[in-house]
Write a protein that holds these residues in place. Structure first.
Motif, PDB file in Angstrom:
ATOM      1  N   SER A 129       0.839  -1.204   0.000  1.00 21.30           N
ATOM      2  CA  SER A 129       0.000   0.000   0.000  1.00 21.30           C
ATOM      3  C   SER A 129       0.875   1.256   0.000  1.00 21.30           C
ATOM      4  N   GLU A 130       1.928   1.253   0.811  1.00 21.43           N
ATOM      5  CA  GLU A 130       2.821   2.418   0.860  1.00 21.43           C
ATOM      6  C   GLU A 130       3.567   2.576  -0.453  1.00 21.43           C
ATOM      7  N   CYS A 131       3.959   1.447  -1.020  1.00 17.59           N
ATOM      8  CA  CYS A 131       4.701   1.492  -2.279  1.00 17.59           C
ATOM      9  C   CYS A 131       3.842   2.098  -3.386  1.00 17.59           C
ATOM     10  N   LEU A 132       2.603   1.632  -3.501  1.00 19.92           N
ATOM     11  CA  LEU A 132       1.733   2.147  -4.563  1.00 19.92           C
ATOM     12  C   LEU A 132       1.505   3.642  -4.389  1.00 19.92           C
ATOM     13  N   LEU A 133       1.334   4.060  -3.148  1.00 23.10           N
ATOM     14  CA  LEU A 133       1.165   5.495  -2.901  1.00 23.10           C
ATOM     15  C   LEU A 133       2.386   6.279  -3.364  1.00 23.10           C
ATOM     16  N   SER A 134       3.557   5.700  -3.111  1.00 22.52           N
ATOM     17  CA  SER A 134       4.787   6.386  -3.504  1.00 22.52           C
ATOM     18  C   SER A 134       4.932   6.455  -5.030  1.00 22.52           C
ATOM     19  N   MET A 135       4.315   5.517  -5.723  1.00 22.70           N
ATOM     20  CA  MET A 135       4.382   5.517  -7.189  1.00 22.70           C
ATOM     21  C   MET A 135       3.568   6.678  -7.786  1.00 22.70           C
ATOM     22  N   LEU A 136       2.619   7.158  -7.037  1.00 23.76           N
ATOM     23  CA  LEU A 136       1.743   8.207  -7.547  1.00 23.76           C
ATOM     24  C   LEU A 136       2.217   9.603  -7.196  1.00 23.76           C
ATOM     25  N   GLY A 137       2.929   9.701  -6.066  1.00 19.32           N
ATOM     26  CA  GLY A 137       3.329  11.022  -5.598  1.00 19.32           C
ATOM     27  C   GLY A 137       2.095  11.867  -5.317  1.00 19.32           C
ATOM     28  N   LYS A 138       2.209  13.176  -5.570  1.00 20.82           N
ATOM     29  CA  LYS A 138       1.079  14.050  -5.244  1.00 20.82           C
ATOM     30  C   LYS A 138       0.162  14.262  -6.431  1.00 20.82           C
ATOM     31  N   THR A 139       0.636  13.913  -7.637  1.00 21.46           N
ATOM     32  CA  THR A 139      -0.154  14.278  -8.816  1.00 21.46           C
ATOM     33  C   THR A 139      -0.356  13.124  -9.811  1.00 21.46           C
TER      34      THR A 139
END
Ligand SMILES: [Zn+2]
Length: 166
Positions: free
Chosen positions: A101-111
């Protein structure tokens, strides 16, 4: 019912195409929870996704998502087999995998600059994803893949852009 769902899907997809420049082949980042649900519900992700999006798709995942499935053990072996077939996108945690879950979030960044769709059944992850404008979410409910309606963050973003162009 089916036609209604298809209409809704079409509307949602155009929203992302028009407002967030999503283009084919659509990039879909998939995690283990989604594969597991697909397996349980006998849904062929690879067949269903292009139909749903009415276009070419590229299914992908990250090394962290794969590693997480490995540590969860035998029960998720089938999900792992599916996920392994997808393209592995480079994340920043190759040496030290972090929770999917953290990894996928990091793949998206803020935008979400790479225009990823996310396919997950992880509720805490979807809650976090809804805060990022322009992230289309897939989940499985009642034996069907569903594309969630645009989040409030996405709608707010679009409204701001439109007001700015007046
Ligand atoms: Zn990672």
């Amino acid at each position: 019912m089916k036609i209604k769902r298809q209409k809704q899907a079409k509307k949602n997809i155009s929203f992302y195409k028009y407002n967030f420049s999503f283009r084919e082949p659509f990039q879909i980042l998939v995690d283990g929870t989604f594969c597991q649900a697909a397996l349980k519900n006998k849904i062929q992700i690879k067949e269903q996704m292009p139909k749903y999006l009415m276009g070419e798709v590229q299914l992908c995942t990250t090394n962290c998502a794969l590693k997480e499935l490995e540590t969860l053990g035998k029960e998720l072996y089938g999900a792992k087999i599916i996920l392994q077939r997808y393209q592995v996108r480079r994340c920043a945690h190759f040496k030290d995998p972090i929770p999917a879950s953290e990894c996928l979030l990091s793949m998206l960044g803020k935008t979400n600059p790479h225009h990823y769709f996310i396919a997950t059944q992880d509720h805490s992850l979807t809650t976090a994803l809804k805060e990022i404008p322009g992230v289309p979410l897939f989940y499985i409910i009642l034996n069907t893949i569903v594309l969630d309606k645009p989040s409030q963050a996405s709608l707010d973003y679009v409204q701001k852009v439109q007001l700015g162009s007046w």
